[in-house]
Design a protein around this motif. Structure first.
Motif, mmCIF file in Angstrom:
data_model
loop_
_atom_site.group_PDB
_atom_site.id
_atom_site.type_symbol
_atom_site.label_atom_id
_atom_site.label_comp_id
_atom_site.label_asym_id
_atom_site.label_seq_id
_atom_site.Cartn_x
_atom_site.Cartn_y
_atom_site.Cartn_z
ATOM 1 N N ASN A 37 22.440 -54.172 69.628
ATOM 2 C CA ASN A 37 21.526 -54.873 70.116
ATOM 3 C C ASN A 37 21.608 -56.163 70.197
ATOM 4 N N LEU A 38 21.983 -56.858 71.502
ATOM 5 C CA LEU A 38 21.949 -58.327 71.571
ATOM 6 C C LEU A 38 20.536 -58.887 71.635
ATOM 7 N N MET A 39 20.210 -59.729 70.795
ATOM 8 C CA MET A 39 18.776 -60.404 70.774
ATOM 9 C C MET A 39 18.633 -61.868 70.653
ATOM 10 N N TYR A 40 17.350 -62.097 71.147
ATOM 11 C CA TYR A 40 17.080 -63.285 71.032
ATOM 12 C C TYR A 40 15.613 -63.452 70.585
ATOM 13 N N ALA A 41 15.388 -64.275 69.486
ATOM 14 C CA ALA A 41 13.867 -64.619 68.992
ATOM 15 C C ALA A 41 13.381 -65.900 69.041
ATOM 16 N N TYR A 42 12.264 -65.872 69.815
ATOM 17 C CA TYR A 42 11.493 -67.235 70.049
ATOM 18 C C TYR A 42 10.486 -67.516 69.004
ATOM 19 N N TYR A 58 21.039 -63.321 68.017
ATOM 20 C CA TYR A 58 21.789 -62.637 66.888
ATOM 21 C C TYR A 58 22.200 -61.190 67.688
ATOM 22 N N LEU A 59 23.023 -60.775 66.812
ATOM 23 C CA LEU A 59 23.825 -59.197 67.103
ATOM 24 C C LEU A 59 23.232 -58.298 66.076
ATOM 25 N N GLU A 60 22.545 -57.179 66.329
ATOM 26 C CA GLU A 60 21.942 -56.308 65.628
ATOM 27 C C GLU A 60 22.808 -54.740 65.697
ATOM 28 N N LEU A 61 23.251 -54.337 64.696
ATOM 29 C CA LEU A 61 23.910 -52.981 64.779
ATOM 30 C C LEU A 61 22.732 -51.991 64.008
ATOM 31 N N GLU A 62 22.066 -51.061 64.878
ATOM 32 C CA GLU A 62 21.037 -50.281 64.299
ATOM 33 C C GLU A 62 21.389 -49.027 64.322
ATOM 34 N N ALA A 244 19.745 -50.294 77.315
ATOM 35 C CA ALA A 244 18.143 -50.430 77.478
ATOM 36 C C ALA A 244 18.076 -51.977 77.671
ATOM 37 N N LEU A 245 17.068 -52.361 78.078
ATOM 38 C CA LEU A 245 16.334 -53.746 78.275
ATOM 39 C C LEU A 245 15.086 -53.826 77.579
ATOM 40 N N GLY A 246 14.716 -54.798 76.915
ATOM 41 C CA GLY A 246 13.551 -54.692 76.163
ATOM 42 C C GLY A 246 12.831 -56.062 75.776
ATOM 43 N N TYR A 247 11.430 -56.164 75.723
ATOM 44 C CA TYR A 247 10.823 -57.258 75.384
ATOM 45 C C TYR A 247 9.795 -57.116 74.273
ATOM 46 N N GLY A 248 9.869 -57.767 73.241
ATOM 47 C CA GLY A 248 8.897 -57.490 72.039
ATOM 48 C C GLY A 248 7.830 -58.579 71.725
ATOM 49 N N LEU A 249 6.541 -58.291 71.448
ATOM 50 C CA LEU A 249 5.745 -59.396 71.056
ATOM 51 C C LEU A 249 5.203 -58.840 69.694
ATOM 52 N N LYS A 250 5.590 -59.778 68.625
ATOM 53 C CA LYS A 250 5.606 -59.934 67.238
ATOM 54 C C LYS A 250 4.538 -60.623 66.780
ATOM 55 N N LEU A 251 3.294 -59.886 66.340
ATOM 56 C CA LEU A 251 2.200 -60.471 65.637
ATOM 57 C C LEU A 251 2.157 -60.660 64.304
ATOM 58 N N TYR A 252 1.967 -61.833 63.702
ATOM 59 C CA TYR A 252 1.990 -62.113 62.156
ATOM 60 C C TYR A 252 0.700 -62.444 61.645
ATOM 61 N N SER A 253 0.385 -62.116 60.320
ATOM 62 C CA SER A 253 -0.712 -62.871 59.665
ATOM 63 C C SER A 253 -0.099 -62.937 58.038
ATOM 64 N N ASP A 254 0.064 -64.172 57.865
ATOM 65 C CA ASP A 254 0.544 -64.288 56.604
ATOM 66 C C ASP A 254 1.758 -63.603 56.191
ATOM 67 N N ILE A 255 2.792 -63.531 57.148
ATOM 68 C CA ILE A 255 3.898 -62.644 56.895
ATOM 69 C C ILE A 255 4.679 -63.047 55.610
ATOM 70 N N TYR A 256 5.256 -61.902 54.840
ATOM 71 C CA TYR A 256 5.849 -61.962 53.671
ATOM 72 C C TYR A 256 5.068 -62.783 52.605
ATOM 73 N N LEU A 257 3.554 -62.664 52.863
ATOM 74 C CA LEU A 257 2.843 -63.255 51.703
ATOM 75 C C LEU A 257 2.825 -64.770 51.983
ATOM 76 N N VAL A 276 18.951 -56.601 74.754
ATOM 77 C CA VAL A 276 20.027 -55.944 75.732
ATOM 78 C C VAL A 276 20.579 -54.976 74.699
ATOM 79 N N THR A 277 20.657 -53.720 74.823
ATOM 80 C CA THR A 277 20.982 -52.601 74.004
ATOM 81 C C THR A 277 22.002 -51.871 74.776
ATOM 82 N N TYR A 278 23.016 -51.334 74.084
ATOM 83 C CA TYR A 278 24.051 -50.342 74.219
ATOM 84 C C TYR A 278 23.877 -49.174 73.244
ATOM 85 N N LYS A 279 23.813 -48.061 73.719
ATOM 86 C CA LYS A 279 23.569 -46.672 72.819
ATOM 87 C C LYS A 279 24.962 -46.126 72.669
ATOM 88 N N PHE A 280 25.287 -45.758 71.472
ATOM 89 C CA PHE A 280 26.680 -44.954 71.298
ATOM 90 C C PHE A 280 26.468 -43.534 71.149
#
Length: 280
Positions: A37-42, A58-62, A244-257, A276-280
């Motif tokens: 996964n090639l990712m961008y976090a805003y 960031y680059l992610e190997l999942e 795969a192409l994706g968008y994620g909305l992440k919601l937080y509340s006092d994350i990690y305490l 942007v994802t490539y699947k092996f």
């Protein structure tokens, strides 16, 4: 902490005798997968309010799968690939790893499934590296020299939920390996739900997770913290063959305490992810 290892040994012993794969034929529920996964976090949180930069790549190997009694999920992230000066990861640790093995206890319960529950696990989770989101000094300022080194121990399950299909559901106790102490509980769930298929075979999926910590004290290792908090990731992905192409909305509340709006730290709100994802 030694009791966790003892529980693991006690759990594995009867399973070793209950499960026999010596005929050389893999169990029919064995599988494995891996994504790049090639990712961008805003505006990922927690973050200082006055940080001059808003995001990072960031680059992610999942990876994940099932082999016999072992169910596994994990990933490795490498941040700020080109070492850009305008990244909010500039000068921060380059890598983070999540490793989540679960050991099936299904063979100890001959009457499974129990309604929607299709499997029971001894569940563990390990978070390593990444700069230490749980490591803050008495002023809630991050300690960059001390990476996250957390372990979670508990009970897990696979459940069938209408529309969602199979979901993982785990309840853990959090043991901080840096501080050598327990720090509350966490409940986690995850899902991958295809909901629309196109004529060419591609499809849309709603995929994500919830991690919620609770039962913590208002101080830990001498530092103030929230008693509960967490995050929910809501991903909308288009899948086609190996891509795969994706968008994620992440919601937080006092994350990690981390208490929101304490000593200039923001730990509640929303952030956005693009993949942007490539699947092996």
């Amino acid at each position: 902490m030694k009791s966790c290892w003892l529980i693991s040994i006690i759990t594995l012993a009867p399973l070793a005798f209950a499960t026999d794969y010596n005929d050389g034929i893999p169990p029919n529920n064995d599988f494995k997968w891996m994504n790049l996964n090639l990712m961008y976090a805003y505006k990922e949180q927690p973050r200082p309010k006055n940080t001059p930069n808003d995001g990072h790549d960031y680059l992610e190997l999942e990876f994940g799968g099932r082999s016999g009694i072992l169910d596994l999920y994990g990933y490795v992230d490498v941040f700020n690939l080109t070492n850009r000066d305008n990244s909010d990861k500039k000068g921060q640790p380059k890598m983070f790893m999540k490793f989540a093995p679960r050991l099936s206890l299904k063979d100890l319960f001959k009457n499974l499934p129990w309604g929607p529950v299709t499997d029971i696990y001894f569940a563990t989770l390990f978070n390593w590296g990444g700069g230490g989101a749980t490591n803050y000094n008495e002023n809630d300022v991050g300690i960059p020299s001390e990476d996250t080194n957390n372990s979670f121990w508990g009970i897990g399950s696979d459940i069938q939920v209408p529309w969602f299909g199979k979901m993982g559901l785990n309840l853990y106790g959090l043991y901080d390996l840096n501080k050598k102490d327990w720090n509350g509980l966490q409940i986690s769930t995850n899902w991958f739900t295809p909901f629309y298929t196109f004529d060419n075979g591609s499809f849309l999926s709603y995929q994500g997770y919830i991690d919620y910590q609770f039962g913590a004290k208002d101080t830990f290792a001498g530092n103030p913290q929230a008693k509960h908090g967490g995050a929910m990731f809501n991903g909308l992905y288009w899948h086609f063959d190996k891509f795969a192409l994706g968008y994620g909305l992440k919601l937080y509340s006092d994350i990690y305490l981390v208490k929101n709006n304490t000593n200039n730290m923001k730990s509640s709100g929303a952030s956005h992810y693009f993949a942007v994802t490539y699947k092996f």
